[in-house]
Design a protein around this motif. Structure first.
Motif, PDB file in Angstrom:
ATOM      1  N   ASP A  72       0.825  -1.206   0.000  1.00 59.13           N
ATOM      2  CA  ASP A  72       0.000   0.000   0.000  1.00 59.13           C
ATOM      3  C   ASP A  72       0.858   1.255   0.000  1.00 59.13           C
ATOM      4  O   ASP A  72       0.562   2.236  -0.696  1.00 59.13           O
ATOM      5  CB  ASP A  72      -0.922   0.007   1.223  1.00 59.13           C
ATOM      6  N   GLU A  73       1.933   1.233   0.792  1.00 57.04           N
ATOM      7  CA  GLU A  73       2.807   2.404   0.825  1.00 57.04           C
ATOM      8  C   GLU A  73       3.495   2.605  -0.518  1.00 57.04           C
ATOM      9  O   GLU A  73       3.601   3.740  -1.005  1.00 57.04           O
ATOM     10  CB  GLU A  73       3.849   2.255   1.941  1.00 57.04           C
ATOM     11  N   ASN A  74       3.958   1.531  -1.128  1.00 59.14           N
ATOM     12  CA  ASN A  74       4.594   1.661  -2.447  1.00 59.14           C
ATOM     13  C   ASN A  74       3.630   2.212  -3.488  1.00 59.14           C
ATOM     14  O   ASN A  74       4.018   3.012  -4.359  1.00 59.14           O
ATOM     15  CB  ASN A  74       5.138   0.302  -2.898  1.00 59.14           C
ATOM     16  N   ASP A  75       2.370   1.791  -3.408  1.00 54.43           N
ATOM     17  CA  ASP A  75       1.366   2.307  -4.353  1.00 54.43           C
ATOM     18  C   ASP A  75       1.186   3.808  -4.188  1.00 54.43           C
ATOM     19  O   ASP A  75       1.051   4.538  -5.177  1.00 54.43           O
ATOM     20  CB  ASP A  75       0.027   1.592  -4.143  1.00 54.43           C
ATOM     21  N   MET A  76       1.162   4.272  -2.933  1.00 55.58           N
ATOM     22  CA  MET A  76       0.996   5.706  -2.691  1.00 55.58           C
ATOM     23  C   MET A  76       2.261   6.483  -3.048  1.00 55.58           C
ATOM     24  O   MET A  76       2.191   7.604  -3.541  1.00 55.58           O
ATOM     25  CB  MET A  76       0.630   5.953  -1.221  1.00 55.58           C
ATOM     26  N   LEU A  77       3.416   5.881  -2.833  1.00 56.16           N
ATOM     27  CA  LEU A  77       4.666   6.560  -3.181  1.00 56.16           C
ATOM     28  C   LEU A  77       4.776   6.793  -4.686  1.00 56.16           C
ATOM     29  O   LEU A  77       5.405   7.758  -5.127  1.00 56.16           O
ATOM     30  CB  LEU A  77       5.860   5.744  -2.686  1.00 56.16           C
ATOM     31  N   ASP A  78       4.152   5.917  -5.478  1.00 52.67           N
ATOM     32  CA  ASP A  78       4.168   6.120  -6.928  1.00 52.67           C
ATOM     33  C   ASP A  78       3.492   7.426  -7.330  1.00 52.67           C
ATOM     34  O   ASP A  78       3.740   7.950  -8.422  1.00 52.67           O
ATOM     35  CB  ASP A  78       3.476   4.948  -7.637  1.00 52.67           C
ATOM     36  N   LEU A  79       2.652   7.967  -6.457  1.00 53.54           N
ATOM     37  CA  LEU A  79       1.944   9.219  -6.734  1.00 53.54           C
ATOM     38  C   LEU A  79       2.663  10.438  -6.158  1.00 53.54           C
ATOM     39  O   LEU A  79       2.213  11.557  -6.357  1.00 53.54           O
ATOM     40  CB  LEU A  79       0.523   9.154  -6.152  1.00 53.54           C
ATOM     41  N   ALA A  80       3.747  10.207  -5.433  1.00 52.04           N
ATOM     42  CA  ALA A  80       4.431  11.304  -4.744  1.00 52.04           C
ATOM     43  C   ALA A  80       5.217  12.166  -5.720  1.00 52.04           C
ATOM     44  O   ALA A  80       5.776  11.686  -6.708  1.00 52.04           O
ATOM     45  CB  ALA A  80       5.364  10.749  -3.667  1.00 52.04           C
ATOM     46  N   PHE A  81       5.267  13.455  -5.408  1.00 50.45           N
ATOM     47  CA  PHE A  81       6.050  14.393  -6.211  1.00 50.45           C
ATOM     48  C   PHE A  81       7.522  14.281  -5.826  1.00 50.45           C
ATOM     49  O   PHE A  81       7.875  14.255  -4.658  1.00 50.45           O
ATOM     50  CB  PHE A  81       5.557  15.827  -5.967  1.00 50.45           C
ATOM     51  N   GLY A  82       8.418  14.210  -6.825  1.00 47.87           N
ATOM     52  CA  GLY A  82       9.855  14.164  -6.553  1.00 47.87           C
ATOM     53  C   GLY A  82      10.301  12.874  -5.910  1.00 47.87           C
ATOM     54  O   GLY A  82      11.169  12.884  -5.023  1.00 47.87           O
ATOM     55  N   LEU A  83       9.736  11.747  -6.343  1.00 50.07           N
ATOM     56  CA  LEU A  83      10.061  10.454  -5.748  1.00 50.07           C
ATOM     57  C   LEU A  83      11.543  10.117  -5.926  1.00 50.07           C
ATOM     58  O   LEU A  83      12.117  10.328  -6.988  1.00 50.07           O
ATOM     59  CB  LEU A  83       9.198   9.367  -6.405  1.00 50.07           C
ATOM     60  N   THR A  84      12.162   9.578  -4.872  1.00 47.71           N
ATOM     61  CA  THR A  84      13.564   9.173  -4.924  1.00 47.71           C
ATOM     62  C   THR A  84      13.687   7.730  -4.423  1.00 47.71           C
ATOM     63  O   THR A  84      12.704   7.126  -3.981  1.00 47.71           O
ATOM     64  CB  THR A  84      14.445  10.079  -4.047  1.00 47.71           C
ATOM     65  N   GLU A  85      14.886   7.196  -4.481  1.00 48.33           N
ATOM     66  CA  GLU A  85      15.115   5.826  -4.027  1.00 48.33           C
ATOM     67  C   GLU A  85      15.021   5.693  -2.510  1.00 48.33           C
ATOM     68  O   GLU A  85      14.897   4.578  -1.994  1.00 48.33           O
ATOM     69  CB  GLU A  85      16.487   5.345  -4.504  1.00 48.33           C
ATOM     70  N   THR A  86      15.099   6.793  -1.795  1.00 52.97           N
ATOM     71  CA  THR A  86      14.999   6.754  -0.332  1.00 52.97           C
ATOM     72  C   THR A  86      13.733   7.468   0.158  1.00 52.97           C
ATOM     73  O   THR A  86      13.703   7.985   1.267  1.00 52.97           O
ATOM     74  CB  THR A  86      16.248   7.395   0.314  1.00 52.97           C
ATOM     75  N   SER A  87      12.704   7.474  -0.656  1.00 54.33           N
ATOM     76  CA  SER A  87      11.436   8.104  -0.269  1.00 54.33           C
ATOM     77  C   SER A  87      10.624   7.160   0.607  1.00 54.33           C
ATOM     78  O   SER A  87      10.600   5.950   0.390  1.00 54.33           O
ATOM     79  CB  SER A  87      10.630   8.477  -1.511  1.00 54.33           C
ATOM     80  N   ARG A  88       9.945   7.728   1.584  1.00 59.70           N
ATOM     81  CA  ARG A  88       9.006   6.993   2.439  1.00 59.70           C
ATOM     82  C   ARG A  88       7.818   7.893   2.742  1.00 59.70           C
ATOM     83  O   ARG A  88       7.873   9.116   2.557  1.00 59.70           O
ATOM     84  CB  ARG A  88       9.674   6.567   3.752  1.00 59.70           C
ATOM     85  N   LEU A  89       6.746   7.280   3.235  1.00 62.22           N
ATOM     86  CA  LEU A  89       5.613   8.042   3.761  1.00 62.22           C
ATOM     87  C   LEU A  89       5.825   8.228   5.259  1.00 62.22           C
ATOM     88  O   LEU A  89       6.065   7.255   5.987  1.00 62.22           O
ATOM     89  CB  LEU A  89       4.293   7.311   3.509  1.00 62.22           C
TER      90      LEU A  89
END
Length: 206
Positions: free
Chosen positions: A157-174
């Motif tokens: 679920d978190e990965n699905d939401m991260l796909d919508l995040a602005f400026g996604l990086t390899e170390t992005s989290r919610l």
């Protein structure tokens, strides 16, 4: 109304006085019996009571309503943005780097998540879904890859939401999904310059 009154008078004249009295008593008994047990008797009534989940001995809807009112309860909802003050000697250090580059160093307790920590300290992290992992507005970027590796793996679920995040990086989290623990002491996270839920402050000149 006058028609029924006339009918009653004629019936009373037609019947002997004793018969009329016995009929009225019989009707009264039938009414009292019905009003005392409005759901009737027998297996049908017992099934009805069980279906409503009422207690044994309930004989009227008003009693059932009073029992239902007594048994009704509501669980208190946790206030969003609430954090637990750390105990002396158990503080965990975390640093937020705001959109304008300002560093905010905080000491927090184990078990608090980054979204609640940020909002409790008036940092600009929206959390539009209330921390239910249903949006990407608490997106944070972990500054050090080594610290990122110490975190638990993000859920699907978190990965699905991260796909919508602005400026996604390899170390992005919610932020709502990152719980602080001793292994994350010294964590540094950056807030992205924009989020998918646009705010007026996102367009201010830096």
């Amino acid at each position: 109304m006058a028609l029924w009154r006339e009918f009653g008078l004629q019936l009373r004249r037609a019947l002997p006085r004793s018969s009329a009295r016995e009929m009225c008593l019989a009707q009264s008994r039938r009414y009292v019996s019905h009003s005392a047990t409005p759901w009737g008797t027998g297996e049908v009534a017992n099934t009805y009571r069980r279906g409503l989940g009422l207690y044994k001995g309930v004989q009227s809807p008003s009693q059932a309503w009073k029992l239902a009112r007594r048994s009704f309860s509501v669980s208190a909802q946790a206030a969003h943005g609430h954090i637990t003050p750390p105990k002396p000697g158990e503080e965990i250090n975390v640093t937020f780097i705001d959109k304008d580059g300002t560093e905010v160093k905080l000491q927090v307790a184990e078990g608090d998540n980054l979204l609640d920590i940020a909002q409790a300290n008036d940092l600009e992290m929206e959390g539009a879904c209330g921390g239910s992992c249903a949006c990407s507005t608490c997106h944070v970027i972990v500054d050090e890859p080594d610290m990122f590796d110490k975190m638990e793996e993000p859920s699907d679920d978190e990965n699905d939401m991260l796909d919508l995040a602005f400026g996604l990086t390899e170390t992005s989290r919610l932020g709502c999904q990152v719980l602080m623990n001793k292994d994350l002491d010294g964590l540094v996270v950056r807030l992205p310059t924009m989020t998918r839920n646009l705010q007026a402050s996102d367009f201010e000149q830096k």
